[in-house]
Design an enzyme around this catalytic site. Structure first.
Site, PDB file in Angstrom:
ATOM      1  N   GLU A 148     -12.966  14.020  -1.054  1.00 38.64           N
ATOM      2  CA  GLU A 148     -12.154  12.846  -1.395  1.00 38.64           C
ATOM      3  C   GLU A 148     -12.606  11.875  -0.160  1.00 38.64           C
ATOM      4  OE1 GLU A 148     -10.249  13.266  -3.759  1.00 38.64           O
ATOM      5  OE2 GLU A 148      -8.637  11.596  -3.857  1.00 38.64           O
ATOM      6  N   LYS A 195       2.657  17.640  -6.980  1.00 36.48           N
ATOM      7  CA  LYS A 195       2.955  16.391  -6.370  1.00 36.48           C
ATOM      8  C   LYS A 195       4.032  16.393  -5.599  1.00 36.48           C
ATOM      9  CE  LYS A 195      -0.206  13.547  -8.609  1.00 36.48           C
ATOM     10  NZ  LYS A 195      -0.057  12.309  -8.699  1.00 36.48           N
ATOM     11  N   CYS A 223       6.212 -29.859  -3.891  1.00 38.54           N
ATOM     12  CA  CYS A 223       7.110 -28.510  -3.637  1.00 38.54           C
ATOM     13  C   CYS A 223       6.644 -28.064  -2.069  1.00 38.54           C
ATOM     14  CB  CYS A 223       6.730 -27.392  -4.716  1.00 38.54           C
ATOM     15  SG  CYS A 223       7.610 -26.065  -4.389  1.00 38.54           S
ATOM     16  N   CYS A 227      12.260 -26.649  -5.403  1.00 38.55           N
ATOM     17  CA  CYS A 227      11.999 -28.059  -5.694  1.00 38.55           C
ATOM     18  C   CYS A 227      12.539 -28.442  -6.982  1.00 38.55           C
ATOM     19  CB  CYS A 227      10.742 -28.514  -5.736  1.00 38.55           C
ATOM     20  SG  CYS A 227       9.529 -27.866  -7.028  1.00 38.55           S
ATOM     21  N   GLU A 260       5.498   8.074 -12.787  1.00 32.82           N
ATOM     22  CA  GLU A 260       6.014   7.666 -14.038  1.00 32.82           C
ATOM     23  C   GLU A 260       4.889   7.364 -14.757  1.00 32.82           C
ATOM     24  OE1 GLU A 260       6.881   3.950 -12.102  1.00 32.82           O
ATOM     25  OE2 GLU A 260       9.050   4.545 -12.040  1.00 32.82           O
ATOM     26  N   PHE A 261       3.613   7.149 -14.347  1.00 33.67           N
ATOM     27  CA  PHE A 261       2.434   7.305 -15.180  1.00 33.67           C
ATOM     28  C   PHE A 261       2.185   8.592 -15.877  1.00 33.67           C
ATOM     29  CE2 PHE A 261      -1.349   5.149 -16.506  1.00 33.67           C
ATOM     30  CZ  PHE A 261      -2.297   6.280 -16.989  1.00 33.67           C
ATOM     31  N   ASP A 262       2.235   9.607 -15.154  1.00 36.63           N
ATOM     32  CA  ASP A 262       2.233  11.020 -15.698  1.00 36.63           C
ATOM     33  C   ASP A 262       3.292  11.227 -16.616  1.00 36.63           C
ATOM     34  OD1 ASP A 262       1.010  12.408 -12.594  1.00 36.63           O
ATOM     35  OD2 ASP A 262      -0.031  11.300 -14.134  1.00 36.63           O
ATOM     36  N   TYR A 282     -14.704  21.259  -2.611  1.00 37.64           N
ATOM     37  CA  TYR A 282     -14.979  22.043  -3.980  1.00 37.64           C
ATOM     38  C   TYR A 282     -16.489  22.098  -3.970  1.00 37.64           C
ATOM     39  CZ  TYR A 282     -15.013  22.900  -9.146  1.00 37.64           C
ATOM     40  OH  TYR A 282     -15.206  23.557 -10.309  1.00 37.64           O
ATOM     41  N   ASP A 337      -4.816  11.719  -0.585  1.00 35.93           N
ATOM     42  CA  ASP A 337      -5.017  10.573  -1.774  1.00 35.93           C
ATOM     43  C   ASP A 337      -5.893   9.438  -1.469  1.00 35.93           C
ATOM     44  OD1 ASP A 337      -4.108   8.999  -3.477  1.00 35.93           O
ATOM     45  OD2 ASP A 337      -1.864   8.550  -2.530  1.00 35.93           O
ATOM     46  N   LYS A 344      -5.522  26.477  -5.933  1.00 38.24           N
ATOM     47  CA  LYS A 344      -6.807  27.227  -6.655  1.00 38.24           C
ATOM     48  C   LYS A 344      -6.782  28.666  -6.694  1.00 38.24           C
ATOM     49  CE  LYS A 344      -9.209  22.987  -5.157  1.00 38.24           C
ATOM     50  NZ  LYS A 344     -10.139  22.372  -4.181  1.00 38.24           N
ATOM     51  N   ARG A 372     -16.333   9.438  -9.387  1.00 34.54           N
ATOM     52  CA  ARG A 372     -16.013  10.050 -10.519  1.00 34.54           C
ATOM     53  C   ARG A 372     -16.491   9.510 -11.987  1.00 34.54           C
ATOM     54  NH1 ARG A 372     -10.225  10.829 -12.468  1.00 34.54           N
ATOM     55  NH2 ARG A 372     -10.532  12.573 -13.851  1.00 34.54           N
ATOM     56  N   CYS A 392       5.399 -22.594  -9.931  1.00 31.55           N
ATOM     57  CA  CYS A 392       6.036 -23.825  -9.826  1.00 31.55           C
ATOM     58  C   CYS A 392       4.760 -24.828  -9.831  1.00 31.55           C
ATOM     59  CB  CYS A 392       6.619 -24.011  -8.389  1.00 31.55           C
ATOM     60  SG  CYS A 392       7.051 -25.852  -8.068  1.00 31.55           S
ATOM     61  N   GLU A 419      -4.201  23.763  -0.634  1.00 30.45           N
ATOM     62  CA  GLU A 419      -4.773  22.656   0.054  1.00 30.45           C
ATOM     63  C   GLU A 419      -4.161  21.641  -0.093  1.00 30.45           C
ATOM     64  OE1 GLU A 419      -8.637  22.323  -1.919  1.00 30.45           O
ATOM     65  OE2 GLU A 419      -9.204  24.452  -1.770  1.00 30.45           O
ATOM     66  N   CYS A 437      12.028 -23.999 -10.128  1.00 29.25           N
ATOM     67  CA  CYS A 437      11.471 -23.612  -8.953  1.00 29.25           C
ATOM     68  C   CYS A 437      12.726 -23.686  -7.884  1.00 29.25           C
ATOM     69  CB  CYS A 437      10.552 -24.575  -8.521  1.00 29.25           C
ATOM     70  SG  CYS A 437      10.153 -24.232  -6.679  1.00 29.25           S
ATOM     71  N   LYS A 483      -3.496  17.854  -1.285  1.00 25.61           N
ATOM     72  CA  LYS A 483      -4.047  16.856  -2.080  1.00 25.61           C
ATOM     73  C   LYS A 483      -4.221  15.353  -1.363  1.00 25.61           C
ATOM     74  CE  LYS A 483      -3.677  15.482  -7.188  1.00 25.61           C
ATOM     75  NZ  LYS A 483      -4.100  13.919  -6.741  1.00 25.61           N
TER      76      LYS A 483
HETATM   77  S1  IVH Z   1     -10.182  20.130  -6.567  1.00 29.21           S
HETATM   78  C1  IVH Z   1     -11.535  20.481 -11.062  1.00 29.21           C
HETATM   79  N1  IVH Z   1      -8.890  19.739  -4.324  1.00 29.21           N
HETATM   80  O1  IVH Z   1      -6.950  15.138  -7.031  1.00 29.21           O
HETATM   81  C2  IVH Z   1     -10.674  20.215  -9.716  1.00 29.21           C
HETATM   82  N2  IVH Z   1      -8.829  17.760  -5.859  1.00 29.21           N
HETATM   83  O2  IVH Z   1      -6.366  15.300 -10.172  1.00 29.21           O
HETATM   84  C3  IVH Z   1     -11.489  19.433  -8.936  1.00 29.21           C
HETATM   85  N3  IVH Z   1      -7.780  15.597  -4.690  1.00 29.21           N
HETATM   86  O3  IVH Z   1      -9.811  13.835  -8.835  1.00 29.21           O
HETATM   87  C4  IVH Z   1     -10.534  18.964  -7.951  1.00 29.21           C
HETATM   88  N4  IVH Z   1      -7.395  16.657  -2.861  1.00 29.21           N
HETATM   89  O4  IVH Z   1      -9.835  13.423  -6.491  1.00 29.21           O
HETATM   90  C5  IVH Z   1      -9.184  19.159  -5.327  1.00 29.21           C
HETATM   91  N5  IVH Z   1      -7.982  19.510  -2.149  1.00 29.21           N
HETATM   92  C6  IVH Z   1      -8.260  18.964  -3.314  1.00 29.21           C
HETATM   93  C7  IVH Z   1      -7.904  17.496  -3.694  1.00 29.21           C
HETATM   94  C8  IVH Z   1      -8.341  16.937  -4.994  1.00 29.21           C
HETATM   95  C9  IVH Z   1      -7.259  15.575  -3.770  1.00 29.21           C
HETATM   96  C10 IVH Z   1      -8.141  14.818  -5.972  1.00 29.21           C
HETATM   97  C11 IVH Z   1      -9.507  14.522  -6.535  1.00 29.21           C
HETATM   98  C12 IVH Z   1      -9.269  15.074  -8.067  1.00 29.21           C
HETATM   99  C13 IVH Z   1      -7.758  14.732  -8.332  1.00 29.21           C
HETATM  100  C14 IVH Z   1      -7.331  15.656  -9.398  1.00 29.21           C
END
Ligand code: IVH
Length: 673
Positions: A177, A316, A434, A413, A40-42, A230, A121, A292, A140, A428, A117, A410, A119
């Site tokens: 990460e 995502k 209460c 109460c 939602e944020f994105d 990376y 969290d 990548k 970061r 409350c 790869e 409330c 991602k």
């Molecule tokens: S590469 C310039 N690889 O996702 C690219 N990032 O929105 C550098 N993250 O800040 C990031 N898994 O905290 C890369 N396999 C992965 C990742 C990864 C999680 C996170 C990372 C980054 C954010 C990018």
């Protein structure tokens, strides 16, 4: 989701989006308590970006699109990143992945491979190695500069301090990460729940919160983990990103096995599909896949936009969600009076468990969702422990049910609820009458880190309260075993145990009594500080806001809450009754004795190995003499209590910042003089 009116004029909409994004940015990065999903944020961010491109006349250099969130904390030394830490563009559909793939193909006009790869969290970290030694670890931050968290990162076992082999570049950076595995996260939250501390919403917040702790010994206990993904620097071993990671694995870094080089778009899809299922059984949280371009030469050709590389993208995963019927909204009143709405749902299967209830957080969220009883609602778990409602399927509304309205009174109460300016919660105010607040306070009072009356659990509190035997905390001390025999399921032995448990609590030290009182914002650590600063309850009760904020780490919020607490007659009566019962309201002599102001106003870092005392002993000595023990060296550090084998990075920083080193003997002498 009908969160916002889409019919506004562009300028209004741009302003509305900016305001929303600023608020969610704050919730996410500063409060560690996001109210909306990343997706939602994105989506909001993208809408704003599009509008800003379309209508450049409304440009603003402080727009949320101009910055990447910041996790800078004032107590760490800030370090400029050699290469900025950019984020990745996000995609949510295979069609967008295909667009990325085609764009790369067109730009390169050559063969290429994609390294897929997971991602992870967690929270990103940048590690610098010089001559095979970990030199520095930086968060970061705002992408340009981050916090130096080297001391904390060194406690992560999977991060090598020294590399193996001899073919690594003399100096390079590797990013990855920092994660908290599910199992560790769940255990941590179990412990926090027991101590009535706020729970972490998800492993990501737990990991980033942990990295920012000032005390690296606590960090060490939290069992963080890290994957590296990376590498940057001159003279890297190969042109292939994948190949470099394999080398890094040989040098001792933890590299994920879930990494695959793909030659076609179909192979990329295969990877995504496989891990969309397999991730559910991984020991740590992942929220997508990162793609990548493998060749570094090709990466350089593709280059960067101002915010992210053109050679990489994140896909995502859909947060797991289910659709079910909302039957009722009930309201829970907590010990501090905060009223939390809870959605009662038709049971539905979601990521391996059956969900019947979900949090609705506060009145604003109910309003935004425009919730009606019998609505079909989306429930998401998305890495969070308590499922939440993220939307309503308005197409499934045949007969519209009653609109859900947050009560003005409330639910227990009947007192009129209050909402403080700038706060989302209603509470409350009837704290003295209460029932859930009273019961909650008694439960807190007897809990382990407070008075530790382990013969009384929540059920006994319920029983004692409902039977009318106790109406507030101090009534515990007037109970007799004879009173208890009449209660259901109460044998002679358990009645006696309860009474002896209460008696034993009379020896609990003042600092824990103070925590047990349940003053808002006064957790165990704050209680300790207050007890040490004021020594007895009379002095604390007489303190005004200024006297309170003069104490280390006590800010206006806590000070205000303490003053409010003791301003109430009911609380003053409670203190007198507890005092009359013999509960400790003064610090023990051995703690008071030997207290001095010799280190008043001094920030001291402890580093190295010691001969005469343990680190913990030195830590309490510093506090006993009015000083403050801090985790990392900064300009504000008064001196370093330096033992043998002090870490080279700390030493270098101390020299750079002109922070004096004080040896063990010299320190002990300082305290004697
Ligand atoms: S590469 C310039 N690889 O996702 C690219 N990032 O929105 C550098 N993250 O800040 C990031 N898994 O905290 C890369 N396999 C992965 C990742 C990864 C999680 C996170 C990372 C980054 C954010 C990018």
């Amino acid at each position: 989701m009908p969160f916002l009116s889409e019919q506004m004029n562009p300028e209004q909409r741009i302003n509305e989006l900016r305001e929303l994004l600023h608020r969610h940015n704050y919730n996410y990065y500063i409060k560690n308590a996001p109210e909306i999903s990343d997706m939602e944020f994105d989506a909001l961010m993208r809408e704003l970006q599009e509008l800003e491109t379309q209508y450049p006349q409304y440009d603003d250099e402080n727009s949320p699109t101009r910055r990447v969130g910041s996790d800078l904390t004032k107590d760490f030394v800030q370090v400029q990143h050699k290469y900025p830490m950019l984020s990745l563009g996000n995609t949510y559909s295979k069609a967008e992945v295909a667009e990325f793939y085609e764009r790369v193909k067109r730009s390169l006009n050559d063969e290429f491979e994609i390294c897929c790869e997971l991602k992870f969290d967690g929270t990103s970290i940048s590690l610098t190695y010089v001559d095979g030694r970990l030199e520095r670890a930086v968060t970061r931050g705002d992408g340009e500069k981050g916090d130096d968290v080297t001391a904390n990162v060194k406690t992560i076992r999977t991060i090598p301090l020294l590399l193996t082999g001899d073919d690594y570049p003399r100096e390079f950076e590797i990013r990855g990460e920092v994660l908290m595995p599910w199992e560790v996260f769940e255990e941590l939250n179990r412990e926090r729940a027991e101590r009535e501390e706020p729970l972490f919403a998800n492993p990501r917040n737990a990991a980033s919160g942990t990295l920012k702790l000032q005390d690296s010994t606590i960090v060490a206990k939290r069992k963080l983990d890290a994957f590296l993904y990376y590498m940057l620097g001159d003279g890297l071993p190969a042109d292939g990103h994948y190949e470099n990671l394999q080398k890094a694995a040989q040098w001792g870094f933890k590299i994920s096995d879930a990494t695959r080089k793909c030659r076609t778009l179909d192979e990329v899809y295969e990877f995504i599909d496989y891990f969309d299922v397999a991730r559910k059984n991984l020991p740590y949280a992942t929220d997508g896949v990162v793609l990548k371009v493998n060749s570094l030469r090709q990466q350089r050709n593709l280059g960067y936009t101002s915010k992210s590389p053109r050679w990489a993208i994140a896909f995502k995963f859909q947060a797991e969600r289910a659709l079910t019927r909302l039957n009722e909204v009930t309201y829970q009143v907590g010990r501090t009076g905060v009223v939390t709405p809870v959605a009662n749902l038709d049971p539905v299967q979601l990521s391996g468990t059956v969900v019947k209830r979900a949090s609705l957080h506060n009145a604003d969220i109910i309003e935004k969702l425009d919730l009606h009883i019998a609505d079909m609602v989306y429930v998401e778990k998305g890495g969070e422990i308590i499922p939440k409602i993220t939307g309503v399927d308005t197409d499934a509304r045949f007969l519209i049910g009653e609109k859900v309205r947050f009560p003005s009174k409330c639910p227990v109460c009947g007192a009129t609820l209050v909402r403080n300016d700038g706060e989302a919660a209603h509470y409350c105010p009837n704290d003295s009458e209460c029932p859930p607040q009273i019961k909650g306070r008694i439960e807190h009072f007897v809990s382990r880190d407070a008075m530790n009356i382990d013969t009384i659990g929540p059920e006994t509190v319920e029983l004692l309260y409902n039977s009318g035997l106790i109406k507030n905390i101090s009534d515990l001390y007037t109970l007799h075993a004879n009173d208890l025999f009449f209660l259901p399921r109460m044998g002679t032995k358990s009645a006696e145990n309860i009474i002896s448990g209460i008696k034993e609590s009379l020896s609990v030290p003042f600092e824990r009594v103070l925590f047990a009182l349940g003053i808002r914002y006064v957790g165990a650590t704050v209680a300790k500080r207050l007890a040490r600063a004021f020594i007895n309850i009379e002095a604390l009760m007489a303190a005004d806001v200024n006297a309170l904020i003069a104490v280390d780490e006590i800010g206006e919020r806590i000070a205000g809450s303490v003053v409010d607490f003791f301003a109430r007659e009911s609380n003053r009566n409670l203190v007198s009754a507890l005092q009359a019962a013999g509960v400790k309201m003064v610090l023990e002599d051995e703690v008071v004795e030997g207290r001095t102001d010799k280190l008043k106003g001094k920030s001291v870092v402890i580093s190295g190995v010691f001969e005469h005392h343990s680190r913990d002993e030195y830590k309490s000595m510093i506090e006993m003499h009015g000083g403050k023990n801090v985790g990392s060296v900064s300009k504000a550090t008064s001196f370093i209590l330096a033992g043998a084998n002090m870490g080279p990075a700390k030493l270098e920083k101390a020299q750079k910042l002109n922070v004096p080193l004080v040896g063990e003997d010299e320190f002990l002498k300082m305290l004697q003089d």
